[in-house]
Design a protein around this motif. Sequence first.
Motif, PDB file in Angstrom:
ATOM      1  N   LEU A   2       0.819  -1.201   0.000  1.00 62.70           N
ATOM      2  CA  LEU A   2       0.000   0.000   0.000  1.00 62.70           C
ATOM      3  C   LEU A   2       0.863   1.264   0.000  1.00 62.70           C
ATOM      4  O   LEU A   2       0.662   2.168  -0.783  1.00 62.70           O
ATOM      5  N   PHE A   3       1.830   1.312   0.900  1.00 65.14           N
ATOM      6  CA  PHE A   3       2.728   2.458   1.012  1.00 65.14           C
ATOM      7  C   PHE A   3       4.168   1.955   0.947  1.00 65.14           C
ATOM      8  O   PHE A   3       4.432   0.772   1.155  1.00 65.14           O
ATOM      9  N   ALA A   4       5.090   2.873   0.727  1.00 66.37           N
ATOM     10  CA  ALA A   4       6.513   2.518   0.757  1.00 66.37           C
ATOM     11  C   ALA A   4       6.870   1.997   2.155  1.00 66.37           C
ATOM     12  O   ALA A   4       6.245   2.373   3.151  1.00 66.37           O
ATOM     13  N   TYR A   5       7.891   1.152   2.193  1.00 64.74           N
ATOM     14  CA  TYR A   5       8.259   0.508   3.453  1.00 64.74           C
ATOM     15  C   TYR A   5       8.534   1.526   4.562  1.00 64.74           C
ATOM     16  O   TYR A   5       8.030   1.388   5.678  1.00 64.74           O
ATOM     17  N   ASP A   6       9.304   2.577   4.257  1.00 64.18           N
ATOM     18  CA  ASP A   6       9.632   3.550   5.301  1.00 64.18           C
ATOM     19  C   ASP A   6       8.399   4.325   5.755  1.00 64.18           C
ATOM     20  O   ASP A   6       8.299   4.716   6.917  1.00 64.18           O
ATOM     21  N   LEU A  90      13.177  19.247   4.721  1.00 67.61           N
ATOM     22  CA  LEU A  90      13.867  19.210   3.441  1.00 67.61           C
ATOM     23  C   LEU A  90      14.121  17.735   3.119  1.00 67.61           C
ATOM     24  O   LEU A  90      15.148  17.175   3.493  1.00 67.61           O
ATOM     25  N   PRO A  91      13.147  17.077   2.466  1.00 66.32           N
ATOM     26  CA  PRO A  91      13.270  15.630   2.232  1.00 66.32           C
ATOM     27  C   PRO A  91      14.515  15.254   1.448  1.00 66.32           C
ATOM     28  O   PRO A  91      14.876  15.921   0.472  1.00 66.32           O
ATOM     29  N   GLN A  92      15.160  14.189   1.926  1.00 67.25           N
ATOM     30  CA  GLN A  92      16.366  13.681   1.284  1.00 67.25           C
ATOM     31  C   GLN A  92      16.393  12.167   1.415  1.00 67.25           C
ATOM     32  O   GLN A  92      15.939  11.621   2.415  1.00 67.25           O
ATOM     33  N   LEU A  93      16.938  11.502   0.410  1.00 69.87           N
ATOM     34  CA  LEU A  93      17.145  10.065   0.494  1.00 69.87           C
ATOM     35  C   LEU A  93      18.395   9.791   1.328  1.00 69.87           C
ATOM     36  O   LEU A  93      19.429  10.430   1.131  1.00 69.87           O
ATOM     37  N   VAL A  94      18.291   8.868   2.266  1.00 73.79           N
ATOM     38  CA  VAL A  94      19.428   8.501   3.107  1.00 73.79           C
ATOM     39  C   VAL A  94      19.475   6.978   3.255  1.00 73.79           C
ATOM     40  O   VAL A  94      18.470   6.283   3.055  1.00 73.79           O
ATOM     41  N   LYS A  95      20.647   6.494   3.600  1.00 68.88           N
ATOM     42  CA  LYS A  95      20.853   5.078   3.869  1.00 68.88           C
ATOM     43  C   LYS A  95      21.721   5.014   5.121  1.00 68.88           C
ATOM     44  O   LYS A  95      22.769   5.658   5.189  1.00 68.88           O
ATOM     45  N   HIS A  96      21.272   4.275   6.141  1.00 71.95           N
ATOM     46  CA  HIS A  96      22.057   4.155   7.367  1.00 71.95           C
ATOM     47  C   HIS A  96      21.720   2.868   8.082  1.00 71.95           C
ATOM     48  O   HIS A  96      20.662   2.262   7.840  1.00 71.95           O
ATOM     49  N   ASP A  97      22.593   2.470   8.958  1.00 70.81           N
ATOM     50  CA  ASP A  97      22.435   1.236   9.715  1.00 70.81           C
ATOM     51  C   ASP A  97      22.029   0.107   8.760  1.00 70.81           C
ATOM     52  O   ASP A  97      22.679  -0.072   7.743  1.00 70.81           O
ATOM     53  N   TRP A 101      17.686   2.732   1.113  1.00 70.51           N
ATOM     54  CA  TRP A 101      17.294   4.099   0.812  1.00 70.51           C
ATOM     55  C   TRP A 101      15.884   4.388   1.326  1.00 70.51           C
ATOM     56  O   TRP A 101      14.960   3.637   1.097  1.00 70.51           O
ATOM     57  N   HIS A 102      15.770   5.489   2.049  1.00 67.17           N
ATOM     58  CA  HIS A 102      14.485   5.945   2.567  1.00 67.17           C
ATOM     59  C   HIS A 102      14.567   7.453   2.773  1.00 67.17           C
ATOM     60  O   HIS A 102      15.629   8.045   2.640  1.00 67.17           O
ATOM     61  N   LEU A 103      13.437   8.071   3.084  1.00 63.51           N
ATOM     62  CA  LEU A 103      13.392   9.527   3.233  1.00 63.51           C
ATOM     63  C   LEU A 103      13.612   9.969   4.664  1.00 63.51           C
ATOM     64  O   LEU A 103      13.060   9.377   5.596  1.00 63.51           O
ATOM     65  N   HIS A 104      14.412  10.990   4.827  1.00 59.68           N
ATOM     66  CA  HIS A 104      14.497  11.765   6.052  1.00 59.68           C
ATOM     67  C   HIS A 104      14.273  13.206   5.633  1.00 59.68           C
ATOM     68  O   HIS A 104      14.672  13.608   4.549  1.00 59.68           O
ATOM     69  N   ALA A 105      13.652  13.979   6.478  1.00 63.12           N
ATOM     70  CA  ALA A 105      13.389  15.369   6.116  1.00 63.12           C
ATOM     71  C   ALA A 105      14.000  16.341   7.114  1.00 63.12           C
ATOM     72  O   ALA A 105      13.748  17.532   7.058  1.00 63.12           O
ATOM     73  N   THR A 106      14.777  15.812   8.056  1.00 61.17           N
ATOM     74  CA  THR A 106      15.517  16.640   9.006  1.00 61.17           C
ATOM     75  C   THR A 106      16.924  16.062   9.118  1.00 61.17           C
ATOM     76  O   THR A 106      17.194  14.956   8.652  1.00 61.17           O
ATOM     77  N   THR A 107      17.775  16.786   9.768  1.00 59.05           N
ATOM     78  CA  THR A 107      19.122  16.267  10.007  1.00 59.05           C
ATOM     79  C   THR A 107      19.102  15.343  11.223  1.00 59.05           C
ATOM     80  O   THR A 107      18.220  15.467  12.082  1.00 59.05           O
TER      81      THR A 107
END
Length: 181
Positions: A2-6, A90-97, A101-107
Amino acid sequence: MLFAYDTEVALRTAVNLVNTVDSEGVEGLRTTGDLDRFLEQEEFSGSRTHDDDELASVRTLRSRLRTLWDASEDDAVALVNGLLRESQALPQLVKHDHWDWHLHATTPEAPLAERMGTEAAMAFVDVIRSKELDRLRICAAEDCDAVLIDLSKNRSKRYCDTGNCANRAHVRAYRERKAAS
């Protein structure tokens, strides 16, 4: 899907955060240690202050998010836009842990409640744009007012995951049927 995993992860985290207060108003985030355990369970990353102000801001966010379950579409949009404005998202694609790839919109250094609110707001953007606000529900058990998000394909989820609400309802219905026969 239905929605993206993140998005689904962020929605479940929002549900779990809202449900840290139970039907009787018992507080599940009493201490910073409770918050630590919650964030570890939800695999929420980024900087922390580990103080009472941080805990209070997360509780305030929880109250704001709870209003989404009773909100009209316009009210939901206003809340989501407010959360995004406050964080200057400010949405950005990030990859961690272990996350791909998923969205974060803050630092990662932004205050915890701001990051949590922004993640939830980004997820609710998809819910609103997809016209799926009716997937936000209150548990159908008579003695429970926990929230849930129905991510099932057939829109059949009626009970929360906080307790044994579904099991209790099914047992009650079974006993009523047995008593009637």
